[in-house]
Design a protein around this motif. Structure first.
Motif, mmCIF file in Angstrom:
data_model
loop_
_atom_site.group_PDB
_atom_site.id
_atom_site.type_symbol
_atom_site.label_atom_id
_atom_site.label_comp_id
_atom_site.label_asym_id
_atom_site.label_seq_id
_atom_site.Cartn_x
_atom_site.Cartn_y
_atom_site.Cartn_z
ATOM 1 N N THR A 1 0.636 -4.000 4.759
ATOM 2 C CA THR A 1 0.218 -5.538 4.680
ATOM 3 C C THR A 1 1.175 -6.504 3.941
ATOM 4 O O THR A 1 1.745 -7.432 4.266
ATOM 5 C CB THR A 1 -1.232 -5.764 4.337
ATOM 6 O OG1 THR A 1 -2.189 -4.932 4.719
ATOM 7 C CG2 THR A 1 -1.697 -7.304 4.536
ATOM 8 N N GLU A 2 1.406 -5.996 2.609
ATOM 9 C CA GLU A 2 2.411 -6.745 1.685
ATOM 10 C C GLU A 2 3.612 -6.928 2.305
ATOM 11 O O GLU A 2 4.412 -7.965 2.292
ATOM 12 C CB GLU A 2 2.504 -5.824 0.398
ATOM 13 C CG GLU A 2 1.352 -5.794 -0.423
ATOM 14 C CD GLU A 2 0.889 -7.311 -1.089
ATOM 15 O OE1 GLU A 2 1.774 -8.074 -1.242
ATOM 16 O OE2 GLU A 2 -0.459 -7.248 -1.280
ATOM 17 N N GLN B 1 -2.382 -1.151 1.795
ATOM 18 C CA GLN B 1 -2.152 -2.317 1.206
ATOM 19 C C GLN B 1 -0.513 -2.696 1.430
ATOM 20 O O GLN B 1 -0.096 -3.839 1.602
ATOM 21 C CB GLN B 1 -2.625 -2.379 -0.184
ATOM 22 C CG GLN B 1 -2.445 -3.660 -0.823
ATOM 23 C CD GLN B 1 -3.345 -4.773 -0.200
ATOM 24 O OE1 GLN B 1 -4.481 -4.497 0.293
ATOM 25 N NE2 GLN B 1 -3.096 -5.939 -0.318
ATOM 26 N N TRP C 1 -1.460 -5.558 15.880
ATOM 27 C CA TRP C 1 -0.240 -6.069 15.636
ATOM 28 C C TRP C 1 0.820 -6.045 16.851
ATOM 29 O O TRP C 1 1.932 -6.750 16.936
ATOM 30 C CB TRP C 1 0.432 -5.272 14.288
ATOM 31 C CG TRP C 1 -0.173 -5.800 13.172
ATOM 32 C CD1 TRP C 1 -1.462 -6.444 13.029
ATOM 33 C CD2 TRP C 1 0.102 -5.452 11.727
ATOM 34 N NE1 TRP C 1 -1.657 -6.800 11.724
ATOM 35 C CE2 TRP C 1 -0.466 -5.799 10.967
ATOM 36 C CE3 TRP C 1 1.309 -4.684 11.271
ATOM 37 C CZ2 TRP C 1 -0.543 -5.906 9.694
ATOM 38 C CZ3 TRP C 1 1.465 -4.524 9.890
ATOM 39 C CH2 TRP C 1 0.272 -5.135 8.945
ATOM 40 N N ILE D 1 3.610 -9.599 4.838
ATOM 41 C CA ILE D 1 3.676 -10.940 3.966
ATOM 42 C C ILE D 1 5.017 -11.236 3.265
ATOM 43 O O ILE D 1 5.365 -12.541 3.427
ATOM 44 C CB ILE D 1 2.378 -10.766 2.712
ATOM 45 C CG1 ILE D 1 0.945 -10.680 3.578
ATOM 46 C CG2 ILE D 1 2.489 -12.117 1.995
ATOM 47 C CD1 ILE D 1 -0.059 -10.195 2.540
ATOM 48 N N GLU D 2 5.447 -10.377 2.674
ATOM 49 C CA GLU D 2 6.788 -10.569 2.071
ATOM 50 C C GLU D 2 7.862 -11.110 3.189
ATOM 51 O O GLU D 2 8.605 -12.142 2.982
ATOM 52 C CB GLU D 2 7.636 -9.407 1.524
ATOM 53 C CG GLU D 2 7.304 -8.996 0.097
ATOM 54 C CD GLU D 2 7.873 -7.611 -0.251
ATOM 55 O OE1 GLU D 2 8.859 -7.165 0.091
ATOM 56 O OE2 GLU D 2 6.910 -6.826 -0.755
ATOM 57 N N LEU E 1 7.247 -12.617 6.001
ATOM 58 C CA LEU E 1 6.853 -14.020 6.459
ATOM 59 C C LEU E 1 7.355 -15.032 5.367
ATOM 60 O O LEU E 1 7.714 -16.194 5.696
ATOM 61 C CB LEU E 1 5.245 -14.128 6.617
ATOM 62 C CG LEU E 1 4.740 -13.713 7.978
ATOM 63 C CD1 LEU E 1 3.378 -13.676 7.844
ATOM 64 C CD2 LEU E 1 5.200 -14.371 9.063
ATOM 65 N N LYS E 2 6.923 -14.695 4.002
ATOM 66 C CA LYS E 2 7.650 -15.657 3.225
ATOM 67 C C LYS E 2 9.119 -15.894 2.971
ATOM 68 O O LYS E 2 9.339 -17.035 2.590
ATOM 69 C CB LYS E 2 7.060 -15.240 1.628
ATOM 70 C CG LYS E 2 5.559 -15.495 1.502
ATOM 71 C CD LYS E 2 5.197 -15.191 0.078
ATOM 72 C CE LYS E 2 3.790 -15.626 -0.139
ATOM 73 N NZ LYS E 2 2.957 -14.674 -1.265
#
Ligand SMILES: *Cc1c(COP(=O)(O)O)cnc(C)c1O
Length: 424
Positions: free
Chosen positions: A75-76, A72, A268, A79-80, A82-83
């Motif tokens: 993935t996090e 996880q 990826w 995501i971080e 990208l944000k």
């Protein structure tokens, strides 16, 4: 052309206008993936309609999901990143500096401290292999490849007009390289590189220190750089992987790897080249590599941006322990079940996610491994890859990165199949 027939303008095209064809280039036409040619013969339409399909053919751990999913936190991290909206632009063609720094830290060895200058990010390990082969070999040169071996090596080499020389791996000595044969294949003028793959796809073997040293001795004697495909460096069940660069200060090593297999994210497309070269044999090759990176511009930047977090901020010890334990259980189970079956044999895999199963072909009525796999598919809806995909007749390869209950069902069917076809 029915798809065009709705176009009213079609009637205006003169007959002679459609009589010429465009020729594809030489390079495109000598690009062949041997797996494709063989797998095309195993038509999925031939599956037994009364049995569900079980595929042990593709080296993609995400297919059955479940146990083999990335952590996880991996993935996090993406995501971080990208944000944060900071990694949407082009990076340096060699890769983002923070990502290369992180890789340098992660893969420095006792005898080799890497800096970001020694790290190149690539679009998957496939692209890393492409760059390494391209920078070392001209058309007409020779390169040493393992047999059995990962089929992409052949595809890349042949497409560039480089001659592959295949050195045998010996099942009887744990799939180690037959060093006498390797030596005989070397042409002091034409051989430009030695490619090794450790841990091995398709064998699931891991080279020990003595063997790696023997390989290095030959490379040193003939001034050969080593391309070390170490993409499975994190996947060994007895913790016995040794990066070959750790055992030499003289032989230059281009170690290629990536996130695909260790972190279970092949989609990826993040890979890398690590340059271990204490003696500066490769100082001109570095320039060549840098130039080649400008063709593709590395992997996608959001994941490059997440790499420092993934490699340095989080501890994935437990994740790797879990995955390796699952793979080890699968390896042990495979070893026990398959060796009890009539006419089959297998060594216990020690790493990666595959093994090669030998077929005692005289005991079966089949022509070769392709026919064996084809019949297995027709009768049992079980898909495995014929050894010929890896240049190894009378074997087949299975993947072990599948849930144990899938393996169990697969081996029950394989056992039934062997019982039916084996001739005493
Ligand atoms: C899967 C694999 C690769 C390719 O990795 P990607 O990062 O998906 O391009 C390279 N070498 C070996 C031995 C592999 O099994």
């Amino acid at each position: 052309m029915t798809s065009r027939s709705s176009n009213n303008n079609d009637s205006l095209i003169e007959d002679t206008a459609c009589t010429w064809t465009i020729e594809p280039s030489i390079v495109s036409m000598r690009t062949n993936n041997p797996i494709r040619n063989i797998v095309d013969k195993l038509n999925e339409k031939d599956l037994n309609p009364h049995k569900t399909k079980i595929s042990l053919s593709i080296g993609d751990p995400t297919i059955y999901g479940k146990d083999f999913q990335t952590d996880q936190q991996v993935t996090e991290s993406v995501i971080e990143t990208l944000k944060e909206n900071k990694c949407n632009g082009y990076a340096n063609s060699m890769g983002r500096e923070d990502a290369r720094d992180a890789l340098a830290k992660k893969f420095s060895l006792l005898n080799h401290t890497l800096t970001k200058q020694d790290v190149i990010l690539t679009s998957g390990c496939s692209n890393a292999l492409d760059l390494c082969i391209t920078v070392l070999c001209n058309e007409g040169d020779e390169i040493l490849l393992p047999q059995p071996g990962f089929s992409l090596y052949t595809t890349l080499v042949e497409s560039k007009g480089i001659k592959a020389k295949y050195y045998p791996l010996l099942e009887d000595s744990n799939w180690e390289i037959n060093l006498n044969e390797l030596r005989k294949l070397i042409n002091p003028y034409k051989t430009k590189a030695l490619l090794i793959n450790n841990p091995s796809n398709p064998c699931g073997s891991v080279f020990n220190e003595l063997h790696l040293k023997e390989i290095l001795k030959i490379a040193e004697e003939f001034h050969l750089p080593i391309i070390a495909d170490e993409i499975y460096n994190g996947l060994t069940f007895n913790n016995n992987f040794i990066p070959i660069a750790e055992l030499t200060n003289i032989v230059p090593v281009l170690s290629v790897g990536g996130m695909a297999k260790n972190y279970l994210v092949p989609g990826w497309r993040v890979g890398w080249i690590l340059i271990y070269d204490k003696c500066h044999h490769l100082f001109k090759v570095r320039d060549g590599l840098q130039r080649l990176t400008t063709l593709i511009l590395g992997p996608n930047t959001p994941i490059q941006g997440a790499l420092p977090k993934i490699l340095l901020n989080y501890d994935f010890t437990n994740f790797f322990k879990k995955i390796n334990l699952l793979l080890k259980d699968a390896a042990n189970y495979t070893f026990e079940r398959v060796n009890e079956m009539k006419g089959l044999k297998v060594l216990k895999p020690e790493g990666a996610m595959y093994c090669m199963i030998g077929i005692n072909m005289e005991r079966f009525g089949f022509k070769d491994d392709i026919e064996f796999c084809k019949e297995l598919m027709k009768e049992e809806s079980l898909i495995v890859l014929p050894g010929q995909c890896f240049r190894m007749k009378n074997y087949f390869r299975i993947v072990t990165c599948v849930p144990l209950e899938v393996l169990k069902e697969a081996f029950d069917r394989l056992n039934d199949f062997c019982e039916r076809h084996y001739k005493e």
